[in-house]
Enzyme design. Sequence first.
Site, PDB file in Angstrom:
ATOM      1  N   ASP A 114      30.057  28.553  46.808  1.00 13.59           N
ATOM      2  CA  ASP A 114      29.478  29.135  45.601  1.00 13.59           C
ATOM      3  C   ASP A 114      27.990  28.795  45.507  1.00 13.59           C
ATOM      4  OD1 ASP A 114      30.221  30.461  42.990  1.00 13.59           O
ATOM      5  OD2 ASP A 114      29.320  28.621  42.211  1.00 13.59           O
ATOM      6  N   ASP A 169      48.948  33.445  39.555  1.00 15.47           N
ATOM      7  CA  ASP A 169      49.122  32.069  40.041  1.00 15.47           C
ATOM      8  C   ASP A 169      49.400  32.073  41.546  1.00 15.47           C
ATOM      9  OD1 ASP A 169      51.945  32.759  40.133  1.00 15.47           O
ATOM     10  OD2 ASP A 169      51.950  32.435  37.962  1.00 15.47           O
ATOM     11  N   ASP A 223      37.422  28.781  47.786  1.00 18.65           N
ATOM     12  CA  ASP A 223      36.119  28.754  47.147  1.00 18.65           C
ATOM     13  C   ASP A 223      35.748  27.294  46.920  1.00 18.65           C
ATOM     14  OD1 ASP A 223      33.903  29.783  45.503  1.00 18.65           O
ATOM     15  OD2 ASP A 223      35.210  31.519  45.177  1.00 18.65           O
ATOM     16  N   GLU A 272      27.511  31.972  49.459  1.00 16.30           N
ATOM     17  CA  GLU A 272      27.019  32.975  48.518  1.00 16.30           C
ATOM     18  C   GLU A 272      25.517  32.763  48.385  1.00 16.30           C
ATOM     19  OE1 GLU A 272      27.415  34.499  43.900  1.00 16.30           O
ATOM     20  OE2 GLU A 272      27.778  32.415  44.394  1.00 16.30           O
ATOM     21  N   ASP A 302      51.171  37.419  38.584  1.00 10.85           N
ATOM     22  CA  ASP A 302      51.694  36.369  37.703  1.00 10.85           C
ATOM     23  C   ASP A 302      53.164  36.162  38.036  1.00 10.85           C
ATOM     24  OD1 ASP A 302      52.406  34.694  35.599  1.00 10.85           O
ATOM     25  OD2 ASP A 302      52.504  36.342  34.134  1.00 10.85           O
ATOM     26  N   ASP A 360      53.018  33.861  32.090  1.00 12.29           N
ATOM     27  CA  ASP A 360      52.015  33.569  31.058  1.00 12.29           C
ATOM     28  C   ASP A 360      50.880  34.596  31.027  1.00 12.29           C
ATOM     29  OD1 ASP A 360      50.716  32.948  33.379  1.00 12.29           O
ATOM     30  OD2 ASP A 360      50.279  30.865  32.886  1.00 12.29           O
ATOM     31  N   HIS A 375      33.979  39.642  42.498  1.00 13.01           N
ATOM     32  CA  HIS A 375      34.332  39.376  41.099  1.00 13.01           C
ATOM     33  C   HIS A 375      33.123  39.291  40.176  1.00 13.01           C
ATOM     34  CE1 HIS A 375      33.102  35.643  42.829  1.00 13.01           C
ATOM     35  NE2 HIS A 375      33.065  35.079  41.643  1.00 13.01           N
ATOM     36  N   ASP A 376      31.925  39.437  40.727  1.00 16.61           N
ATOM     37  CA  ASP A 376      30.715  39.372  39.905  1.00 16.61           C
ATOM     38  C   ASP A 376      30.065  40.735  39.706  1.00 16.61           C
ATOM     39  OD1 ASP A 376      30.791  36.559  39.614  1.00 16.61           O
ATOM     40  OD2 ASP A 376      29.789  36.287  41.550  1.00 16.61           O
TER      41      ASP A 376
HETATM   42  C1  GLC Z   1      28.836  32.388  41.534  1.00 14.56           C
HETATM   43  C2  GLC Z   1      30.195  32.938  41.270  1.00 14.56           C
HETATM   44  C3  GLC Z   1      30.258  33.325  39.834  1.00 14.56           C
HETATM   45  C4  GLC Z   1      30.030  32.095  38.992  1.00 14.56           C
HETATM   46  C5  GLC Z   1      28.738  31.402  39.373  1.00 14.56           C
HETATM   47  C6  GLC Z   1      28.652  30.037  38.809  1.00 14.56           C
HETATM   48  O1  GLC Z   1      27.843  33.335  41.364  1.00 14.56           O
HETATM   49  O2  GLC Z   1      30.481  33.995  42.133  1.00 14.56           O
HETATM   50  O3  GLC Z   1      31.461  33.938  39.502  1.00 14.56           O
HETATM   51  O4  GLC Z   1      29.997  32.442  37.640  1.00 14.56           O
HETATM   52  O5  GLC Z   1      28.610  31.263  40.756  1.00 14.56           O
HETATM   53  O6  GLC Z   1      29.524  29.166  39.475  1.00 14.56           O
END
Ligand code: GLC
Length: 544
Positions: free
Chosen positions: A206, A34, A104, A276, A26, A30, A338-339
């Site tokens: 994605d 960023d 992304d 993905e 950051d 905030d 991140h998932d």
């Molecule tokens: C992908 C992303 C995930 C997101 C989902 C919907 O799986 O990695 O974080 O919530 O798509 O866009």
Amino acid sequence: MTHHTHNLLWWQSGVIYQIYPRSFQDSSGDGVGDLAGIIQRLDYLSDTLGIDALWLSPFYPSPMADFGYDVANYTDVDPLFGDLAAFDRLVEEAHRRNIRVIIDFVPNHTSDQHPWFLESRSSRDNPKRDWYVWKDPKPDGSLPTNWLSHFGGAAWEWDEKNSQYYLHSFLKEQPDLNWRNPEVKAAMFDALRFWLERGVDGFRIDVAHYIMKDPDYRDNPLNPNPVTAHFKPVNEYDKYLHVHDKGHPDVHAVFREWRALLDAYGRERPRYSVGEIHIFDWAEWCRYYGANLDELHMPFNFALLWAPWQAAAIRKVVDGLEAALPEGAWPNYVLGNHDEPRLASRYGREQARLAAMLLLTLRGTPTLYYGDELGMVNVPVPPEKEQDPYGIRVPGMGRDPARTPMQWDATPNAGFALPEVKDLWLPLSPEYKEVNVARQLTGPRSLLNLYRRLLAYRRATPALHWGSYRALDAGTADCFVFLRQAGEQRLLVALNFTAQEQKLRLPEFGSGEIVVSTTMAREGKVNLADFSLRGNEGMIIEVR
Ligand code: GLC
């Protein structure tokens, strides 16, 4: 020695590092990361760590229902993260350090606040009506199909105004685009061009295979064996086989066009795409490279993430991939994002060191997730602080614990934000004073220094780039051992998946030299006819 194998492209020889922009740095005070913050930390990525490309999770204008995976404008930056000028600066500063920038791209759905959807929703005869998927109920009044949202409940939302349902494979705030409409494809390809012109080196796509569904909108069949996940609980979504709501074969024609667009820009310098694709059948998964390697540069390979953490199971994944890969297709591996729950929480801190060695020595491109190089673990997030809509809707599935602020140092706010900043968007790990970059840099055997050592060694070692891969039997089922060979250069990688010492026998290799041990406390000659790995130890051994 064949010659072309030396000329790998950056995305083949390099290591990719994923940044979740909300949580890296950051700079504005905030409590949310960023783009300017990321720029401040580029030296860490180039000099301290030594990665080759960064992948930024979404930074587009967004109501943040799914933290940026609900895009309201594909060609701008959300003010929370900065602006286009900050983005341009980031690309320039990254490139100056020889770091490529992958962004992304979210093609399957927009935000329900995207102007396209607002128009589409406004009336049945709006020119953009068909940009999304609008359906009447079945004749018996039930939902158009039995398709489910990934985030719980039906994938259809009733719209009172014009008395139709719209499709959302994720949140109702994320309506699915209709990629069968050529105007949609044209608009999305324009957005890709916008970023290619701004200098991005590639895209992480994605839920790439979701964009094409069954054109007849048939129901999904029931799943006879819903126990598919290994470390994630089975939920309602797994009750069906998802054969009609995503991955329709028409998707391949779209990716051929997508690839042609990237190749056109690639004449200037090579561009890249990684999709993905959560498909765990190798043959089906491989189709996304394209029958003539003319689709995605790579589909992400998530198979290690879902495999039991045991030598035999991991070997099976790697051998399976190696056997299935079409000629000329480039492999890749992922152990965190991140998932998913944090790597160090899934395997434990000791085995996290082994995981680092595995990921950075297999044949193919590794993608690292920010903070895994420190062994960051899942951070408990109290219910009143929970942010992730998935976790709020489906208890136990929350992804916040793996998205907490990067731990840079022991100052208040861990160097992620200025010490006086009051509220961070997610809580810091309670252990950040012990587990952080500054502290690990001073510990010669820290996990961070192991990553640095492995990354530096990888960079300097052709066998780890273009060398062949072959699994070996070393007399114990608890260790995964493989050979990487490029020309004369031969390396053994030996990984002990247990906490007990293991004896290994590889007499055909004579003797070797330990060049990296995950303990960072062993070097020198080793007799490969009879040697042992300590509990949790992995070694790279150069064979004479
Ligand atoms: C992908 C992303 C995930 C997101 C989902 C919907 O799986 O990695 O974080 O919530 O798509 O866009």
